[in-house]
Design a protein around this motif. Structure first.
Motif, PDB file in Angstrom:
ATOM      1  N   GLU A 357       0.830  -1.216   0.000  1.00 27.32           N
ATOM      2  CA  GLU A 357       0.000   0.000   0.000  1.00 27.32           C
ATOM      3  C   GLU A 357       0.858   1.258   0.000  1.00 27.32           C
ATOM      4  OE1 GLU A 357      -4.092   1.510   2.113  1.00 27.32           O
ATOM      5  OE2 GLU A 357      -2.702   0.311   3.309  1.00 27.32           O
ATOM      6  N   LYS A 358       2.008   1.215   0.720  1.00 33.06           N
ATOM      7  CA  LYS A 358       2.909   2.386   0.728  1.00 33.06           C
ATOM      8  C   LYS A 358       3.445   2.641  -0.669  1.00 33.06           C
ATOM      9  CE  LYS A 358       4.427   2.212   5.508  1.00 33.06           C
ATOM     10  NZ  LYS A 358       5.197   1.322   6.379  1.00 33.06           N
ATOM     11  N   ALA A 359       3.767   1.554  -1.380  1.00 36.49           N
ATOM     12  CA  ALA A 359       4.323   1.695  -2.727  1.00 36.49           C
ATOM     13  C   ALA A 359       3.256   2.041  -3.758  1.00 36.49           C
ATOM     14  CB  ALA A 359       5.046   0.405  -3.126  1.00 36.49           C
ATOM     15  N   PHE A 360       2.080   1.426  -3.629  1.00 36.76           N
ATOM     16  CA  PHE A 360       1.010   1.593  -4.628  1.00 36.76           C
ATOM     17  C   PHE A 360      -0.338   1.800  -3.941  1.00 36.76           C
ATOM     18  CE2 PHE A 360       4.200  -1.264  -6.549  1.00 36.76           C
ATOM     19  CZ  PHE A 360       4.566  -0.501  -7.648  1.00 36.76           C
ATOM     20  N   PRO A 361      -0.554   2.964  -3.346  1.00 36.59           N
ATOM     21  CA  PRO A 361      -1.793   3.174  -2.592  1.00 36.59           C
ATOM     22  C   PRO A 361      -3.060   3.018  -3.437  1.00 36.59           C
ATOM     23  CG  PRO A 361      -0.562   5.240  -2.838  1.00 36.59           C
ATOM     24  CD  PRO A 361       0.335   4.133  -3.286  1.00 36.59           C
ATOM     25  N   ASP A 362      -2.969   3.288  -4.734  1.00 38.70           N
ATOM     26  CA  ASP A 362      -4.170   3.209  -5.569  1.00 38.70           C
ATOM     27  C   ASP A 362      -4.354   1.827  -6.201  1.00 38.70           C
ATOM     28  OD1 ASP A 362      -1.907   3.527  -7.129  1.00 38.70           O
ATOM     29  OD2 ASP A 362      -2.953   4.612  -8.727  1.00 38.70           O
ATOM     30  N   ARG A 363      -3.508   0.872  -5.811  1.00 41.14           N
ATOM     31  CA  ARG A 363      -3.632  -0.495  -6.357  1.00 41.14           C
ATOM     32  C   ARG A 363      -3.845  -1.533  -5.252  1.00 41.14           C
ATOM     33  NH1 ARG A 363       1.528  -0.405 -10.283  1.00 41.14           N
ATOM     34  NH2 ARG A 363       1.117  -2.649 -10.492  1.00 41.14           N
ATOM     35  N   MET A 364      -4.158  -1.045  -4.072  1.00 43.58           N
ATOM     36  CA  MET A 364      -4.369  -1.928  -2.913  1.00 43.58           C
ATOM     37  C   MET A 364      -5.813  -1.764  -2.425  1.00 43.58           C
ATOM     38  SD  MET A 364      -3.534  -3.538  -0.014  1.00 43.58           S
ATOM     39  CE  MET A 364      -3.940  -3.453   1.732  1.00 43.58           C
ATOM     40  N   TYR A 365      -6.500  -2.870  -2.202  1.00 45.28           N
ATOM     41  CA  TYR A 365      -7.904  -2.844  -1.798  1.00 45.28           C
ATOM     42  C   TYR A 365      -8.097  -3.654  -0.521  1.00 45.28           C
ATOM     43  CZ  TYR A 365      -8.369  -1.005  -6.453  1.00 45.28           C
ATOM     44  OH  TYR A 365      -8.219  -0.228  -7.576  1.00 45.28           O
ATOM     45  N   ASP A 366      -8.412  -2.954   0.566  1.00 45.46           N
ATOM     46  CA  ASP A 366      -8.778  -3.624   1.809  1.00 45.46           C
ATOM     47  C   ASP A 366     -10.300  -3.597   1.886  1.00 45.46           C
ATOM     48  OD1 ASP A 366      -9.303  -4.505   4.344  1.00 45.46           O
ATOM     49  OD2 ASP A 366      -7.921  -3.143   5.361  1.00 45.46           O
ATOM     50  N   VAL A 367     -10.928  -4.769   1.766  1.00 46.46           N
ATOM     51  CA  VAL A 367     -12.384  -4.815   1.646  1.00 46.46           C
ATOM     52  C   VAL A 367     -13.085  -5.030   2.989  1.00 46.46           C
ATOM     53  CG1 VAL A 367     -12.184  -5.691  -0.702  1.00 46.46           C
ATOM     54  CG2 VAL A 367     -12.466  -7.311   1.185  1.00 46.46           C
ATOM     55  N   ALA A 368     -12.339  -4.908   4.103  1.00 46.14           N
ATOM     56  CA  ALA A 368     -12.854  -5.152   5.459  1.00 46.14           C
ATOM     57  C   ALA A 368     -13.052  -6.658   5.679  1.00 46.14           C
ATOM     58  CB  ALA A 368     -14.130  -4.362   5.735  1.00 46.14           C
ATOM     59  N   ILE A 369     -13.673  -7.016   6.803  1.00 50.42           N
ATOM     60  CA  ILE A 369     -13.762  -8.439   7.159  1.00 50.42           C
ATOM     61  C   ILE A 369     -14.836  -9.090   6.298  1.00 50.42           C
ATOM     62  CG2 ILE A 369     -14.130 -10.091   9.038  1.00 50.42           C
ATOM     63  CD1 ILE A 369     -13.200  -7.901  10.968  1.00 50.42           C
ATOM     64  N   ALA A 370     -14.463  -9.368   5.052  1.00 50.84           N
ATOM     65  CA  ALA A 370     -15.440  -9.841   4.074  1.00 50.84           C
ATOM     66  C   ALA A 370     -14.721 -10.708   3.049  1.00 50.84           C
ATOM     67  CB  ALA A 370     -16.106  -8.639   3.398  1.00 50.84           C
ATOM     68  N   GLU A 371     -14.271 -11.891   3.505  1.00 50.34           N
ATOM     69  CA  GLU A 371     -13.476 -12.764   2.638  1.00 50.34           C
ATOM     70  C   GLU A 371     -14.265 -13.221   1.410  1.00 50.34           C
ATOM     71  OE1 GLU A 371     -11.814 -12.965   6.762  1.00 50.34           O
ATOM     72  OE2 GLU A 371     -13.827 -13.260   5.932  1.00 50.34           O
ATOM     73  N   GLN A 372     -15.559 -13.485   1.590  1.00 48.20           N
ATOM     74  CA  GLN A 372     -16.377 -13.918   0.451  1.00 48.20           C
ATOM     75  C   GLN A 372     -16.390 -12.838  -0.628  1.00 48.20           C
ATOM     76  OE1 GLN A 372     -19.849 -14.595   2.977  1.00 48.20           O
ATOM     77  NE2 GLN A 372     -19.852 -16.717   2.331  1.00 48.20           N
ATOM     78  N   HIS A 373     -16.627 -11.612  -0.196  1.00 45.23           N
ATOM     79  CA  HIS A 373     -16.624 -10.490  -1.139  1.00 45.23           C
ATOM     80  C   HIS A 373     -15.244 -10.327  -1.759  1.00 45.23           C
ATOM     81  CE1 HIS A 373     -16.726  -6.517  -2.843  1.00 45.23           C
ATOM     82  NE2 HIS A 373     -15.887  -6.062  -1.940  1.00 45.23           N
ATOM     83  N   ALA A 374     -14.181 -10.464  -0.956  1.00 52.14           N
ATOM     84  CA  ALA A 374     -12.807 -10.278  -1.454  1.00 52.14           C
ATOM     85  C   ALA A 374     -12.533 -11.181  -2.647  1.00 52.14           C
ATOM     86  CB  ALA A 374     -11.794 -10.557  -0.344  1.00 52.14           C
ATOM     87  N   VAL A 375     -12.940 -12.442  -2.541  1.00 52.72           N
ATOM     88  CA  VAL A 375     -12.651 -13.417  -3.599  1.00 52.72           C
ATOM     89  C   VAL A 375     -13.452 -13.100  -4.865  1.00 52.72           C
ATOM     90  CG1 VAL A 375     -12.879 -15.853  -4.253  1.00 52.72           C
ATOM     91  CG2 VAL A 375     -11.918 -15.232  -2.023  1.00 52.72           C
ATOM     92  N   THR A 376     -14.723 -12.799  -4.717  1.00 50.34           N
ATOM     93  CA  THR A 376     -15.541 -12.515  -5.908  1.00 50.34           C
ATOM     94  C   THR A 376     -15.171 -11.155  -6.506  1.00 50.34           C
ATOM     95  OG1 THR A 376     -17.298 -13.885  -4.988  1.00 50.34           O
ATOM     96  CG2 THR A 376     -17.903 -12.442  -6.800  1.00 50.34           C
ATOM     97  N   GLY A 380     -13.917 -10.486 -10.308  1.00 48.44           N
ATOM     98  CA  GLY A 380     -14.358  -9.415 -11.204  1.00 48.44           C
ATOM     99  C   GLY A 380     -13.189  -8.656 -11.811  1.00 48.44           C
ATOM    100  N   LEU A 381     -12.170  -8.377 -10.998  1.00 48.52           N
ATOM    101  CA  LEU A 381     -10.961  -7.706 -11.505  1.00 48.52           C
ATOM    102  C   LEU A 381     -10.275  -8.569 -12.561  1.00 48.52           C
ATOM    103  CD1 LEU A 381      -9.495  -6.422  -8.099  1.00 48.52           C
ATOM    104  CD2 LEU A 381     -10.344  -4.965  -9.948  1.00 48.52           C
ATOM    105  N   ALA A 382     -10.177  -9.889 -12.258  1.00 47.19           N
ATOM    106  CA  ALA A 382      -9.506 -10.800 -13.184  1.00 47.19           C
ATOM    107  C   ALA A 382     -10.274 -10.909 -14.503  1.00 47.19           C
ATOM    108  CB  ALA A 382      -9.359 -12.178 -12.542  1.00 47.19           C
ATOM    109  N   ALA A 383     -11.603 -10.860 -14.415  1.00 47.43           N
ATOM    110  CA  ALA A 383     -12.430 -10.957 -15.618  1.00 47.43           C
ATOM    111  C   ALA A 383     -12.177  -9.791 -16.572  1.00 47.43           C
ATOM    112  CB  ALA A 383     -13.912 -11.000 -15.226  1.00 47.43           C
ATOM    113  N   GLU A 384     -11.711  -8.684 -16.022  1.00 41.33           N
ATOM    114  CA  GLU A 384     -11.443  -7.488 -16.832  1.00 41.33           C
ATOM    115  C   GLU A 384      -9.961  -7.331 -17.166  1.00 41.33           C
ATOM    116  OE1 GLU A 384     -13.705  -5.405 -18.221  1.00 41.33           O
ATOM    117  OE2 GLU A 384     -15.177  -6.857 -17.496  1.00 41.33           O
ATOM    118  N   GLY A 385      -9.177  -8.408 -16.979  1.00 41.01           N
ATOM    119  CA  GLY A 385      -7.788  -8.379 -17.440  1.00 41.01           C
ATOM    120  C   GLY A 385      -6.752  -7.934 -16.430  1.00 41.01           C
ATOM    121  N   TYR A 386      -7.176  -7.683 -15.197  1.00 38.28           N
ATOM    122  CA  TYR A 386      -6.192  -7.319 -14.166  1.00 38.28           C
ATOM    123  C   TYR A 386      -5.628  -8.567 -13.492  1.00 38.28           C
ATOM    124  CZ  TYR A 386      -6.973  -2.363 -14.742  1.00 38.28           C
ATOM    125  OH  TYR A 386      -7.003  -1.107 -15.266  1.00 38.28           O
TER     126      TYR A 386
END
Length: 640
Positions: A357-376, A380-386
């Motif tokens: 996050e220090k190196a790339f603050p705009d490329r880090m996503y902390d989604v809170a305590i939500a592992e199910q959401h994190a994976v899906t 979604g990111l992977a589906a768009e080529g990331y």
């Protein structure tokens, strides 16, 4: 003998003793309890800030409610040390998180005052509702109290439970311990007065009369009246969301002020109207201990420390931690490819992604305590080529299993899973031990699954993840320091599904997955000293399996031992399945899989845990000798 520093606390062995004290003495008791907590954790290490934040709340709950008949559930449980001290465990509090000592979390087997074991977040309301419904079915009258933090309230499960509680209308008390100030406005005397008023019998009684009158109004007027009352209180106190979920909201109140806490809890306890209630307490994590209050993480988790200064005893590490190696490797991959993103579920420092996050603050996503959401979300990111790297502890990823299966693997999306805390984890015990990920991921079509044998291998495996676009890929690595190998400047992608041979022999073959490799090398030295020529191989991949390597090892050796830091049904099972399928077990080589025992192991030092599990070098030697029919009575036991 000097005078005790905790004269009141010395009189309180169990909560019944606490309830005999006059209210005027509760503040002193809380202060003594805070000092005892600080002193105990300075000796043992563990979670400090969370417990200090709930000292007054702990005292107030046990003072007002009749525990253990009234059920008290602490969400996660890392804030339960003060609770343990006043529930008959003070004499063992300096054994916290040590072998044979108290658990760092609540544990049903440890005390009747721990009605529900925890360590993963956001389960308390669901469990509490289950207990409340069971009570109603049995015709009992006891209270059920769930204490949940504002962080834990970021998980969907908490809202699922509240939604169900509102519909069932069982008597349940939820205390929101808000130490982030993310929800609450500043708490003052007016707020405390209003909270006390709206939790009182007289107000609830008037409200009930008003409701009965309103029931005779036409439905549109009835709904308008109900909403007007709820929103009037919501505007004053901020509880409209909880009201919508069917909870009667009280708060916010100062969670450190016993003069406010006790009467409000008494009002809720004595409420004849029933239904779920949410009490919103604002607290300060690390309260009452200056070094914790001044620390960025409020001394959430600490090693042993000096009580006066707060300075923690940090053992000198011989090698970087696997967590740090992962994070630094990911930063290097991200420098080369702007599509590399990082996703974590409320564990940026635990997974090392605070460095990313220090190196790339705009490329880090902390989604809170939500592992199910994190994976899906990562899917979604992977589906768009990331190229999302989803960094989640092994036991936390269990919470998102359906999403891994359905949203990632079925669609063959290239989500990268960085699985920290693989294998046994020492003082956190069974709740955080990553025993099952090889078994639960290795059975999934499209998944590539790697395990790093040392910190240099982890660097290459992060590079492999970044380069691999054909589908999901995972790398598992343990808690703690590496083994001290030379580190590569840059990671080089590995050939998918290919292991490596580190030592060539002719009689015994040891095929290791993960960081038991160092123990396998020690065992090979021991066996060589006995005249038994030993090959050591690192599988690198649990899936796809290096079938050529396995075939060679079986063909050229009398004994093949597989070893892994995982449960039955994992790597050893994959190897055995392949061998059986190919008819390679029909004659010749003796195969012996070594896995974690089929039990949940209690907390201890990692070495002792692996000793108990039978996965150290001497156990490998004994397994090899036994397979060869060599008497181990002298050698193996002499080395114990």
């Amino acid at each position: 003998m000097g005078q005790s520093k905790t004269p009141l606390l010395d009189q309180v062995r169990v909560p019944a003793d606490l309830r005999r004290l006059p209210p005027s003495q509760l503040r002193q008791l809380a202060e003594e309890l805070r000092q005892e907590t600080i002193d105990a954790v300075s000796v043992t290490g563990g979670h400090l800030g969370a417990g200090l934040g709930v000292v007054e709340l702990t005292v107030a709950i046990h003072y007002v409610f009749n525990t253990p008949a009234d059920r008290l559930i602490w969400d996660v449980g890392h804030q339960c040390y003060p609770h343990k001290i006043i529930t008959g465990r003070r004499d063992r509090i300096r054994t916290l998180r040590m072998g044979g000592g108290l658990s760092g979390f609540t544990k049903r087997a440890e005390s009747e005052y721990d009605p529900f074991g925890a360590a993963h977040s956001s389960t308390s309301i669901s469990a509490g509702l289950g207990m409340a419904v069971a009570r109603d079915k049995a015709g009992a009258r006891n209270n059920v109290i769930a204490v949940i933090g504002d962080g834990a309230l970021s998980a969907g499960m908490a809202y699922e439970a509240m939604n169900n509680a509102g519909a069932l209308a069982s008597r349940l008390v939820v205390i929101l311990n808000d130490n982030d100030m993310s929800i609450a406005p500043p708490v003052g005397a007016l707020s405390a007065y209003l909270s006390r008023l709206i939790s009182s019998k007289s107000y609830r009684g008037l409200r009930d009369i008003g409701r009965q009158v309103a029931e005779h109004l036409p439905r549109p007027l009835l709904n308008a009246a109900r909403r007007a009352e709820e929103y009037a209180r919501g505007m004053v106190t901020g509880g409209t969301l909880f009201e919508e979920l069917g909870f009667y909201y009280v708060g916010p109140i100062d969670g450190h002020n016993l003069d406010h806490l006790v009467p409000i809890l008494e009002n809720v306890r004595d409420d004849p109207h029933g239904g779920p209630v949410l009490i919103h307490c604002v607290t300060q994590k690390g309260k009452g201990y200056a070094p914790a209050e001044a620390s960025a993480d409020k001394l959430h988790a600490v090693t042993k420390f000096d009580v006066i200064t707060g300075t923690q005893a940090k053992p000198k590490a011989n090698a970087p931690s696997y967590t740090r190696v992962f994070a630094e490797s990911l930063v290097k991959e991200a420098q080369k490819d702007e599509r590399v993103l990082a996703v974590t579920a409320a564990m940026p420092s635990g997974t090392g992604l605070d460095l990313f996050e220090k190196a790339f603050p705009d490329r880090m996503y902390d989604v809170a305590i939500a592992e199910q959401h994190a994976v899906t979300f990562a899917a979604g990111l992977a589906a768009e080529g990331y190229k999302p790297f989803c960094a989640i502890y092994s036991t936390f990823l269990q919470r998102a299993y359906d999403q891994v299966v359905h949203d990632v693997c079925i669609q063959n999306l290239p989500v990268r899973f960085a699985i920290d805390r693989a294998g046994l984890v020492g003082s956190d015990g069974a709740t955080h031990a990553g025993a099952f990920d090889v078994a639960y991921l290795g059975c999934l079509p499209n998944m590539v699954l790697m395990a790093a044998a040392d910190e240099a291998e982890l660097v290459h495996m992060v590079a492999t993840c970044a380069a691999y676009d054909a589908g999901p890929i995972a790398v598992r690595y343990p808690r703690g320091e590496g083994v001290g190998v030379d580190m590569p400047e840059q990671g080089v992608p590995l050939e998918i599904g290919k292991g490596r041979v580190l030592r060539q022999g002719s009689k015994i073959a040891i095929l290791s997955l993960g960081t038991r490799l160092a123990e396998a090398m020690k065992a090979a030295e021991d066996l060589a000293a006995r005249g038994l020529s030993t090959t050591v191989a690192d599988a690198r991949f649990a899936k796809p399996l290096d079938e050529d390597l396995v075939r060679r090892l079986v063909a050229d050796h009398e004994v093949l031992i597989t070893i892994e830091e995982g449960s039955i049904g994992g790597f050893g099972s994959f190897v055995l399945h392949f061998l059986a399928h190919e008819g390679l077990l029909d004659h010749g080589c003796k195969v012996r899989p070594m896995v974690l025992p089929d039990q949940f192991q209690d907390h201890d030092s990692p070495y002792k845990q692996y000793e108990e599990a039978g996965l150290n070098a001497r156990h490998i030697v004994a397994t090899a000798l036994k397979a060869l029919g060599i008497d181990t009575a002298g050698s193996a036991t002499a080395r114990a």
